[in-house]
Design an enzyme around this catalytic site. Structure first.
Site, PDB file in Angstrom:
ATOM      1  N   CYS A  46       0.859  -1.182   0.000  1.00  0.00           N
ATOM      2  CA  CYS A  46       0.000   0.000   0.000  1.00  0.00           C
ATOM      3  C   CYS A  46       0.895   1.231   0.000  1.00  0.00           C
ATOM      4  CB  CYS A  46      -0.874  -0.013   1.258  1.00  0.00           C
ATOM      5  SG  CYS A  46      -2.055   1.353   1.341  1.00  0.00           S
ATOM      6  N   GLY A  71      -3.870  -2.818   1.092  1.00  0.00           N
ATOM      7  CA  GLY A  71      -4.129  -1.987  -0.088  1.00  0.00           C
ATOM      8  C   GLY A  71      -5.237  -0.981   0.132  1.00  0.00           C
ATOM      9  N   GLU A  72      -5.301   0.004  -0.763  1.00  0.00           N
ATOM     10  CA  GLU A  72      -6.326   1.042  -0.724  1.00  0.00           C
ATOM     11  C   GLU A  72      -7.237   0.834  -1.943  1.00  0.00           C
ATOM     12  OE1 GLU A  72      -7.641   3.406   1.133  1.00  0.00           O
ATOM     13  OE2 GLU A  72      -8.844   4.073  -0.567  1.00  0.00           O
ATOM     14  N   SER A 112     -13.620  -0.255   2.177  1.00  0.00           N
ATOM     15  CA  SER A 112     -13.040   0.696   3.123  1.00  0.00           C
ATOM     16  C   SER A 112     -12.011   1.584   2.433  1.00  0.00           C
ATOM     17  CB  SER A 112     -12.370  -0.086   4.256  1.00  0.00           C
ATOM     18  OG  SER A 112     -11.856   0.782   5.222  1.00  0.00           O
ATOM     19  N   SER A 172     -12.015   5.201   6.882  1.00  0.00           N
ATOM     20  CA  SER A 172     -11.052   5.128   7.987  1.00  0.00           C
ATOM     21  C   SER A 172     -10.780   6.548   8.458  1.00  0.00           C
ATOM     22  CB  SER A 172      -9.768   4.453   7.510  1.00  0.00           C
ATOM     23  OG  SER A 172     -10.060   3.139   7.120  1.00  0.00           O
ATOM     24  N   LEU A 173     -11.486   6.952   9.496  1.00  0.00           N
ATOM     25  CA  LEU A 173     -11.406   8.340   9.947  1.00  0.00           C
ATOM     26  C   LEU A 173     -10.198   8.546  10.866  1.00  0.00           C
ATOM     27  CD1 LEU A 173     -12.737  11.142  10.058  1.00  0.00           C
ATOM     28  CD2 LEU A 173     -14.157  10.316  11.945  1.00  0.00           C
ATOM     29  N   HIS A 174     -10.189   7.869  11.960  1.00  0.00           N
ATOM     30  CA  HIS A 174      -9.067   7.833  12.924  1.00  0.00           C
ATOM     31  C   HIS A 174      -8.736   9.162  13.600  1.00  0.00           C
ATOM     32  CE1 HIS A 174      -8.705   3.772  11.676  1.00  0.00           C
ATOM     33  NE2 HIS A 174      -8.045   3.987  10.561  1.00  0.00           N
ATOM     34  N   CYS A 212      -4.286  -6.552   9.400  1.00  0.00           N
ATOM     35  CA  CYS A 212      -3.719  -6.128   8.121  1.00  0.00           C
ATOM     36  C   CYS A 212      -2.209  -6.145   8.019  1.00  0.00           C
ATOM     37  CB  CYS A 212      -4.124  -4.697   7.805  1.00  0.00           C
ATOM     38  SG  CYS A 212      -5.762  -4.333   8.251  1.00  0.00           S
TER      39      CYS A 212
HETATM   40  N1  SAH Z   1      -6.854   1.177   2.836  1.00  0.00           N
HETATM   41  C1  SAH Z   1      -8.176   0.985   3.318  1.00  0.00           C
HETATM   42  C2  SAH Z   1      -8.520  -0.460   3.685  1.00  0.00           C
HETATM   43  C3  SAH Z   1      -7.507  -1.305   4.441  1.00  0.00           C
HETATM   44  S1  SAH Z   1      -7.169  -1.076   6.145  1.00  0.00           S
HETATM   45  C4  SAH Z   1      -8.451   1.901   4.490  1.00  0.00           C
HETATM   46  O1  SAH Z   1      -7.546   2.570   4.928  1.00  0.00           O
HETATM   47  O2  SAH Z   1      -9.592   1.979   4.914  1.00  0.00           O
HETATM   48  C5  SAH Z   1      -8.516  -1.634   7.084  1.00  0.00           C
HETATM   49  C6  SAH Z   1      -8.671  -0.884   8.385  1.00  0.00           C
HETATM   50  O3  SAH Z   1      -7.688  -1.252   9.385  1.00  0.00           O
HETATM   51  C7  SAH Z   1      -8.486   0.618   8.193  1.00  0.00           C
HETATM   52  O4  SAH Z   1      -9.492   1.289   8.908  1.00  0.00           O
HETATM   53  C8  SAH Z   1      -7.124   0.845   8.816  1.00  0.00           C
HETATM   54  O5  SAH Z   1      -6.934   2.182   9.150  1.00  0.00           O
HETATM   55  C9  SAH Z   1      -7.158  -0.099   9.976  1.00  0.00           C
HETATM   56  N2  SAH Z   1      -5.843  -0.401  10.568  1.00  0.00           N
HETATM   57  C10 SAH Z   1      -4.633  -0.425   9.987  1.00  0.00           C
HETATM   58  N3  SAH Z   1      -3.666  -0.699  10.886  1.00  0.00           N
HETATM   59  C11 SAH Z   1      -4.283  -0.853  12.071  1.00  0.00           C
HETATM   60  C12 SAH Z   1      -3.823  -1.140  13.390  1.00  0.00           C
HETATM   61  N4  SAH Z   1      -2.538  -1.315  13.667  1.00  0.00           N
HETATM   62  N5  SAH Z   1      -4.758  -1.223  14.366  1.00  0.00           N
HETATM   63  C13 SAH Z   1      -6.078  -1.051  14.108  1.00  0.00           C
HETATM   64  N6  SAH Z   1      -6.564  -0.778  12.896  1.00  0.00           N
HETATM   65  C14 SAH Z   1      -5.676  -0.665  11.881  1.00  0.00           C
END
Ligand code: SAH
Length: 348
Positions: A110, A157-158, A189, A212-214, A329
């Site tokens: 990614c 991947g995205e 996602s 994926s807001l975060h 992931c």
């Molecule tokens: N690229 C896409 C889809 C793949 S990631 C996206 O970003 O949405 C799937 C989800 O797992 C995303 O919400 C990502 O931010 C989250 N993720 C990645 N690493 C993580 C971790 N260490 N702990 C919790 N969630 C995580």
């Protein structure tokens, strides 16, 4: 070489017609491919001459199981697949009460660079083809013997960075002569690539969009998600409102709880403010500890959830599955890559 499995039924039919075959051959070949044939030799209702011709002009790229781990805690299965070119990707099979769900990868690696994510550490090597996405669902079903009813595009991947192939995959996996998995059983996602969200809104598919807001504020989000420097979080919220207006579909917001970074009450308040006017669902994810990352899991998840709920939002905490098998992931691929560098293990 022609990649028949990445084609729609119509495209396969046209390709075979151009080879001088009758139209019904298209459906025969499509059905074999979507049942999991690993070679043209298996397609016993085709003439020997056609099978030979397909062998010389077309490729099949079924993956091999490079590693398989089964969680003793909850039956989650994690596959590390070796692709035809030697690259590796991951697929996770989760057994929920509402059905068996596969989490598939859309790219090899990614390039989005999220600071907490293992999938992005070595960057992106290439996009997956529609066939390679379909095969993750199909061969997971065949290998496990469990019928797959749901798909989430949340692996490595995205999806919006490979959107043409992803859309083709959705069409294939949804096809009544193939796996026939309904769009309502599929979630896609994205880390917040706005043109991708707008394109999905235009298409009005019945799938669930996850964002994926975060973090709801630019300062925090730009620190942990480089994509925020290209498409900032206020533009992202605008795109989400547009998506909801256009499709009427509720968006699911992923929020990995990171200690001292995004778990403050004011951030819960800001999420509520920004989502006003649309029925958002916030999915709080316990952060998976990635060895290479400085971030630690938050201890404030219940308080943050209560705070969101007090604003009238739906907030859930994701149940963590497969904790004993590196099931999040990119972690298994990452481990295999490290072992490869040391000179043993599979090629990735
Ligand atoms: N690229 C896409 C889809 C793949 S990631 C996206 O970003 O949405 C799937 C989800 O797992 C995303 O919400 C990502 O931010 C989250 N993720 C990645 N690493 C993580 C971790 N260490 N702990 C919790 N969630 C995580």
């Amino acid at each position: 070489m022609i990649d028949l499995k990445s084609m729609t039924l119509q495209e396969i039919t046209d390709t075979l017609k151009a080879m001088g075959e009758p139209a019904f051959r298209g459906k025969q070949v499509f059905t074999w491919l979507h049942k999991g044939a690993r070679s043209f030799d298996e397609m016993s209702n085709l003439s020997k001459a056609l099978r030979e011709k397909l062998k010389t002009e077309c490729i099949l790229t079924p993956p091999q199981v490079a590693r398989k781990q089964v969680s003793r805690q909850d039956g989650t299965v994690k596959y590390l697949w070796e692709l035809a070119d030697g690259n590796c990707i991951e697929t996770v099979l989760m057994r929920y009460h509402h059905g068996n769900t596969v989490c598939i990868s859309t790219q090899v690696g990614c390039r989005m660079g999220c600071a907490f994510c293992a999938s992005t550490i070595a960057g992106k090597l290439r996009d997956l083809t529609p066939a390679e996405m379909l095969d993750q669902v199909l061969f997971t079903q065949l290998d496990s013997g469990l019928e797959i009813s749901n798909i989430v595009l949340m692996g490595i991947g995205e999806p919006t960075d490979n959107l043409d192939n992803v859309l083709k995959f959705l069409e294939l996996v949804n096809h009544p002569d193939g796996m026939n998995i309904g769009m309502r059983h599929i979630s896609l996602s994205t880390c917040g690539v706005i043109p991708g969200i707008d394109r999905l809104a235009e298409l009005g598919l019945q799938l669930t969009l996850s964002v994926s807001l975060h973090a709801p504020d630019n300062e925090t989000r730009s620190k942990i998600m480089p994509v925020n420097r290209a498409y900032d979080v206020n533009q992202l919220f605008d795109a989400c409102h547009r998506y909801f207006k256009k499709t009427g579909r509720r968006i699911s917001f992923e929020y990995a709880m990171i200690d001292g970074v995004n778990d403050n009450d004011w951030q819960a308040d800001l999420i509520a403010k920004k989502l006003k006017g649309m029925p958002g669902h916030v999915n709080l994810i316990p952060l998976n500890d990635v060895v290479e990352s400085p971030f630690k899991p938050s201890k404030r998840t219940p308080a943050f959830q209560r705070r969101l709920e007090a604003h009238g939002l739906t907030a859930t905490v994701r149940r963590s599955l497969g904790g004993d098998i590196d099931a999040s992931c990119g972690q298994l691929r990452r481990k295999a890559m490290e072992e490869q560098q040391k000179g043993d293990g599979v090629r990735c």
